[in-house]
Design an enzyme around this catalytic site. Structure first.
Site, PDB file in Angstrom:
ATOM      1  N   SER A   1     -38.779  19.320 -24.057  1.00 14.58           N
ATOM      2  CA  SER A   1     -40.121  18.755 -24.188  1.00 14.58           C
ATOM      3  C   SER A   1     -40.233  17.753 -25.332  1.00 14.58           C
ATOM      4  CB  SER A   1     -41.156  19.872 -24.355  1.00 14.58           C
ATOM      5  OG  SER A   1     -40.833  20.672 -25.476  1.00 14.58           O
TER       6      SER A   1
ATOM      7  N   CYS B   1     -41.436  24.689 -17.058  1.00 12.37           N
ATOM      8  CA  CYS B   1     -40.701  24.895 -18.314  1.00 12.37           C
ATOM      9  C   CYS B   1     -41.071  23.808 -19.340  1.00 12.37           C
ATOM     10  CB  CYS B   1     -39.208  24.977 -18.032  1.00 12.37           C
ATOM     11  SG  CYS B   1     -38.312  25.838 -19.314  1.00 12.37           S
TER      12      CYS B   1
ATOM     13  N   GLY C   1     -36.499  20.479 -18.953  1.00 11.61           N
ATOM     14  CA  GLY C   1     -35.651  19.607 -19.761  1.00 11.61           C
ATOM     15  C   GLY C   1     -35.864  19.964 -21.209  1.00 11.61           C
TER      16      GLY C   1
ATOM     17  N   HIS D   1     -38.245  28.134 -13.208  1.00 12.92           N
ATOM     18  CA  HIS D   1     -37.751  26.962 -12.461  1.00 12.92           C
ATOM     19  C   HIS D   1     -37.622  27.227 -10.961  1.00 12.92           C
ATOM     20  CE1 HIS D   1     -36.375  24.480 -15.921  1.00 12.92           C
ATOM     21  NE2 HIS D   1     -36.255  25.645 -16.520  1.00 12.92           N
TER      22      HIS D   1
ATOM     23  N   GLU E   1     -37.516  25.200  -8.668  1.00 11.10           N
ATOM     24  CA  GLU E   1     -36.724  24.135  -8.029  1.00 11.10           C
ATOM     25  C   GLU E   1     -35.245  24.487  -7.907  1.00 11.10           C
ATOM     26  OE1 GLU E   1     -37.873  24.110 -11.045  1.00 11.10           O
ATOM     27  OE2 GLU E   1     -36.467  23.176 -12.428  1.00 11.10           O
TER      28      GLU E   1
HETATM   29  N1  GLN Z   1     -36.658  24.722 -24.464  1.00 10.19           N
HETATM   30  C1  GLN Z   1     -37.083  23.556 -23.772  1.00 10.19           C
HETATM   31  C2  GLN Z   1     -38.220  22.828 -24.508  1.00 10.19           C
HETATM   32  O1  GLN Z   1     -38.638  23.243 -25.529  1.00 10.19           O
HETATM   33  C3  GLN Z   1     -37.524  23.866 -22.355  1.00 10.19           C
HETATM   34  C4  GLN Z   1     -36.342  24.347 -21.533  1.00 10.19           C
HETATM   35  C5  GLN Z   1     -36.420  24.012 -20.079  1.00 10.19           C
HETATM   36  O2  GLN Z   1     -37.195  23.143 -19.648  1.00 10.19           O
HETATM   37  N2  GLN Z   1     -35.560  24.623 -19.294  1.00 10.19           N
HETATM   38  O3  GLN Z   1     -38.690  21.837 -24.052  1.00 10.19           O
END
Ligand code: GLN
Length: 197
Positions: A53, A83, A51, A178, A180
């Site tokens: 962060s 991620c 997502g 990922h 998932e």
């Molecule tokens: N770029 C996102 C972040 O800094 C991470 C991207 C992802 O979870 N697909 O949290």
């Protein structure tokens, strides 16, 4: 259940938590979304999804989950972060937004959005000896990279250029990619094995 009658959670503040719930349920686990402290208290392990962060950090604080999550991690709860979830588990983050904090636990330094705009999403095959054959088809989406692996953590996977993209430390597991979204359940099985242990 995760083999012992206990539920496992997926942090469901933001990001692709539904995909993780589906993978875990497909493996027979009693997987539940976690948005409040009382729900965290009920689970024996937690997945932190991909997502954003910085948003997940803010929401965790707003929902009163930040300190309880840190306490459970310190207490040895198995956690798998993908991620943004890996970023949340890292002790140190580079290119964080102002004021962004992490839960920590993994003795690593990660850099957010490490692949820039040219290459911000890509897929590759990763040979991961701990998971056996075949190689893992890894999907990277605005992914971080693990720039430093401290003495308490172990690198599990590296790109062709040597950059680390998966790590493990005791009951904590983190991947910059990922699983998932690919149907490869080996990382989720490894997480569930830690929960059962
Ligand atoms: N770029 C996102 C972040 O800094 C991470 C991207 C992802 O979870 N697909 O949290």
């Amino acid at each position: 259940m995760a083999g012992n009658g206990q539920a496992v959670g997926v942090l469901a503040l933001q990001g692709d938590f539904r995909e993780h719930l589906a993978v875990l349920r497909g493996l027979g686990a009693d997987a539940v979304p976690v948005r409040r402290e009382s729900e965290l208290d009920e689970v024996a392990g937690l997945v932190i999804p991909g997502g954003e962060s910085s948003v997940m950090d803010k929401l965790a604080r707003m929902f009163g989950l930040f300190d309880p999550l840190r306490a459970r991690i310190a207490d040895g709860m198995p956690v798998y972060g993908t991620c943004a979830g890996l970023i949340m588990l890292a002790d140190t983050v580079r290119d964080a937004i102002a004021g962004q904090r992490t839960l920590g636990g993994l003795d690593v330094v990660v850099r957010r959005n490490a692949f820039g705009t040219q290459n911000d999403s890509f897929e590759t095959e990763l040979a991961i000896p701990e998971l056996g054959d075949p190689p893992v088809h890894a999907v990277f989406i605005r992914a971080p990279v693990i720039e430093e692996v401290g003495p308490h953590a172990t690198a599990l996977a590296t790109l062709g250029d040597g950059r680390v993209v998966a790590v493990e430390q005791g009951s904590l597991l983190g991947t910059a990619f990922h699983p998932e979204v690919t149907g490869d359940t080996r990382f989720h099985r490894r997480f569930l094995d830690r929960v059962r242990a």
